[in-house]
Design a protein around this motif. Structure first.
Motif, PDB file in Angstrom:
ATOM      1  N   SER A 112      37.674  36.161  26.301  1.00  0.00           N
ATOM      2  CA  SER A 112      36.716  35.778  25.386  1.00  0.00           C
ATOM      3  C   SER A 112      35.459  35.098  25.927  1.00  0.00           C
ATOM      4  N   LEU A 113      35.716  34.506  27.358  1.00  0.00           N
ATOM      5  CA  LEU A 113      35.027  33.637  27.934  1.00  0.00           C
ATOM      6  C   LEU A 113      34.437  34.177  29.163  1.00  0.00           C
ATOM      7  N   TYR A 114      35.056  35.047  29.839  1.00  0.00           N
ATOM      8  CA  TYR A 114      34.894  35.773  31.060  1.00  0.00           C
ATOM      9  C   TYR A 114      34.473  37.361  30.924  1.00  0.00           C
ATOM     10  N   ALA A 115      33.833  38.277  31.404  1.00  0.00           N
ATOM     11  CA  ALA A 115      33.840  39.642  31.413  1.00  0.00           C
ATOM     12  C   ALA A 115      34.688  40.335  32.555  1.00  0.00           C
ATOM     13  N   SER A 116      35.040  39.473  33.270  1.00  0.00           N
ATOM     14  CA  SER A 116      35.849  40.072  34.524  1.00  0.00           C
ATOM     15  C   SER A 116      36.698  41.231  34.153  1.00  0.00           C
ATOM     16  N   SER A 117      37.646  41.129  33.292  1.00  0.00           N
ATOM     17  CA  SER A 117      38.595  41.939  32.569  1.00  0.00           C
ATOM     18  C   SER A 117      37.989  43.167  32.257  1.00  0.00           C
ATOM     19  N   SER A 118      36.649  43.302  31.802  1.00  0.00           N
ATOM     20  CA  SER A 118      36.092  44.401  31.295  1.00  0.00           C
ATOM     21  C   SER A 118      35.512  45.078  32.215  1.00  0.00           C
ATOM     22  N   ILE A 119      35.159  44.545  33.527  1.00  0.00           N
ATOM     23  CA  ILE A 119      34.479  45.010  34.460  1.00  0.00           C
ATOM     24  C   ILE A 119      35.141  45.572  35.618  1.00  0.00           C
ATOM     25  N   TYR A 120      36.376  44.841  35.649  1.00  0.00           N
ATOM     26  CA  TYR A 120      37.296  45.337  36.737  1.00  0.00           C
ATOM     27  C   TYR A 120      38.795  45.569  36.563  1.00  0.00           C
ATOM     28  N   SER A 121      39.429  46.733  36.963  1.00  0.00           N
ATOM     29  CA  SER A 121      40.537  46.887  36.841  1.00  0.00           C
ATOM     30  C   SER A 121      41.569  45.837  37.709  1.00  0.00           C
ATOM     31  N   PRO A 123      43.538  46.036  40.275  1.00  0.00           N
ATOM     32  CA  PRO A 123      43.340  46.406  41.529  1.00  0.00           C
ATOM     33  C   PRO A 123      41.864  46.223  42.085  1.00  0.00           C
ATOM     34  N   ALA A 124      41.019  46.418  41.356  1.00  0.00           N
ATOM     35  CA  ALA A 124      39.675  46.155  41.598  1.00  0.00           C
ATOM     36  C   ALA A 124      39.343  44.663  41.711  1.00  0.00           C
ATOM     37  N   TYR A 125      39.935  44.053  40.587  1.00  0.00           N
ATOM     38  CA  TYR A 125      39.602  42.531  40.707  1.00  0.00           C
ATOM     39  C   TYR A 125      40.307  41.912  41.770  1.00  0.00           C
ATOM     40  N   ALA A 126      41.397  42.398  42.157  1.00  0.00           N
ATOM     41  CA  ALA A 126      42.231  41.704  43.310  1.00  0.00           C
ATOM     42  C   ALA A 126      41.426  41.984  44.591  1.00  0.00           C
ATOM     43  N   ASN A 127      41.071  42.925  44.771  1.00  0.00           N
ATOM     44  CA  ASN A 127      40.054  43.372  46.010  1.00  0.00           C
ATOM     45  C   ASN A 127      38.926  42.672  45.937  1.00  0.00           C
ATOM     46  N   LEU A 128      38.256  42.380  44.825  1.00  0.00           N
ATOM     47  CA  LEU A 128      37.067  41.272  44.810  1.00  0.00           C
ATOM     48  C   LEU A 128      37.569  40.248  45.254  1.00  0.00           C
ATOM     49  N   LEU A 129      38.629  39.440  44.894  1.00  0.00           N
ATOM     50  CA  LEU A 129      38.972  38.150  45.260  1.00  0.00           C
ATOM     51  C   LEU A 129      39.194  38.008  46.675  1.00  0.00           C
ATOM     52  N   ILE A 180      49.992  42.454  37.017  1.00  0.00           N
ATOM     53  CA  ILE A 180      48.615  42.642  37.609  1.00  0.00           C
ATOM     54  C   ILE A 180      48.451  41.544  38.889  1.00  0.00           C
ATOM     55  N   LEU A 181      49.511  40.805  39.118  1.00  0.00           N
ATOM     56  CA  LEU A 181      49.425  39.876  40.438  1.00  0.00           C
ATOM     57  C   LEU A 181      49.652  40.480  41.900  1.00  0.00           C
ATOM     58  N   GLY A 182      50.506  41.834  41.594  1.00  0.00           N
ATOM     59  CA  GLY A 182      50.887  42.324  42.573  1.00  0.00           C
ATOM     60  C   GLY A 182      49.997  42.831  43.726  1.00  0.00           C
ATOM     61  N   THR A 183      48.921  43.264  43.156  1.00  0.00           N
ATOM     62  CA  THR A 183      47.966  43.886  44.208  1.00  0.00           C
ATOM     63  C   THR A 183      47.149  42.774  44.995  1.00  0.00           C
ATOM     64  N   PHE A 184      46.887  41.556  44.207  1.00  0.00           N
ATOM     65  CA  PHE A 184      46.504  40.361  44.891  1.00  0.00           C
ATOM     66  C   PHE A 184      47.396  39.925  46.048  1.00  0.00           C
ATOM     67  N   ASN A 185      48.683  39.511  45.700  1.00  0.00           N
ATOM     68  CA  ASN A 185      49.810  39.310  46.632  1.00  0.00           C
ATOM     69  C   ASN A 185      49.755  40.174  47.765  1.00  0.00           C
ATOM     70  N   GLU A 186      50.126  41.451  47.556  1.00  0.00           N
ATOM     71  CA  GLU A 186      50.268  42.324  48.555  1.00  0.00           C
ATOM     72  C   GLU A 186      49.081  42.266  49.645  1.00  0.00           C
ATOM     73  N   GLY A 187      47.915  42.484  48.966  1.00  0.00           N
ATOM     74  CA  GLY A 187      46.760  42.358  49.756  1.00  0.00           C
ATOM     75  C   GLY A 187      46.396  41.339  50.564  1.00  0.00           C
TER      76      GLY A 187
END
Length: 297
Positions: A112-121, A123-129, A180-187
């Motif tokens: 409701s406040l950020y568009a990130s979840s509609s822009i990134y899957s 895994p894509a969001y984790a890669n961005l971070l 959804i945290l798995g990709t970030f931690n593994e990365g």
């Protein structure tokens, strides 16, 4: 450098290393020789992304914390020692970075406040971070720091705030949040391996907060806790929208029995367990070596 939520408690980690309480960067008294034992740059609601936590107002994102270190603290250190001593000092220093949680709780999981979840899957969001994180880590490396602890994200789906959201059965964690945290931690763990390979004069560690805190939540009695799904402060009301204890709000009387202090943050005893396992644990807790071993290098 840090945000809030899961991670190594700076005060506890400092005690284990024999370092006094780290002064806050924003404290006007944090000047001169007071910076020699280290500085705490942590900022509530801040994240890897500059936009994270903007709905809370002023905060220092990771990029701003790096700027604060370079433009303020590093310049102060240059006035206190010559070039050779400063290089040796920075090479022996330990940079503790605890980031990622807010980029999910105060960004990706707030559609409701950020568009990130509609822009990134996820895994894509984790890669961005991870890409943004890498840039700032390498910036700190370029300034002379050589020892880094990079702490992963804990099981955010198990914090009282998420449990009270109605997305899971009573007594259960919100599984899809944890997944959804798995990709970030593994990365992040893979990034540590890559950084160590590319920078042999440095040492980078991955603190496995997800597994460590998961152990506490799954077997609280083993660690001396009796309550793992509710907060010590706020247990009588709603967690939604509540970050920490409110003025005049009465916390529980036996806080050491609670894993969580409030809707988001582990209590001191839980933080002590996290810090201890990062400091002296096995490669499962802290990879590839622990903080005590790194401090001796």
């Amino acid at each position: 450098m840090s945000e809030a939520h899961f991670g190594v408690n700076f005060w506890l980690a400092g005690r284990m290393l024999g370092i006094p309480y780290l002064p806050a960067f924003a404290d006007p008294a944090t000047v001169g020789t007071r910076v020699l034992n280290g500085v705490n740059y942590a900022s509530a609601a801040a994240g890897i992304l500059d936009e994270t936590g903007r709905h809370y107002g002023q905060r220092f994102s990771l990029s701003q914390q790096v700027v604060n270190f370079e433009s303020i603290t590093l310049n102060q250190l240059r006035t206190l020692m010559n070039g050779t001593n400063l290089s040796q000092y920075l090479a022996k220093s330990i940079a503790i970075l605890v980031f990622g949680s807010n980029d999910y709780l105060n960004n990706y999981l707030l559609p409701s406040l950020y568009a990130s979840s509609s822009i990134y899957s996820p895994p894509a969001y984790a890669n961005l971070l991870l890409n943004r994180y890498t840039q700032q880590i390498l910036a700190l490396y370029s300034m002379g720091l050589r020892k880094f602890l990079l702490t992963g994200v804990g099981p955010l789906g198990c914090i009282p705030y998420q449990r009270a959201s109605g997305q899971a059965q009573p007594g259960r964690c919100v599984d899809h949040v944890n997944q959804i945290l798995g990709t970030f931690n593994e990365g992040l763990r893979s990034l540590v391996t890559q950084l160590n390979a590319n920078h042999p004069s440095a040492m980078f560690l991955y603190g496995n907060a997800y597994a460590t805190f998961g152990d506490i939540i799954n077997s609280p009695a083993t660690y001396g806790f009796s309550v793992a799904d509710k907060a010590c402060c706020g247990i009588g009301g709603t967690y939604l929208g509540q970050i920490t204890c409110l003025p005049m709000q009465m916390p529980c009387l036996n806080r050491s029995q609670y894993v969580f202090w409030d809707a988001f943050h582990p209590g001191e005893v839980a933080n002590a367990n996290l810090a201890w396992r990062a400091f002296s644990g096995s490669p499962t807790d802290c990879y590839p070596i622990n903080v005590r071993q790194m401090a001796l290098l």
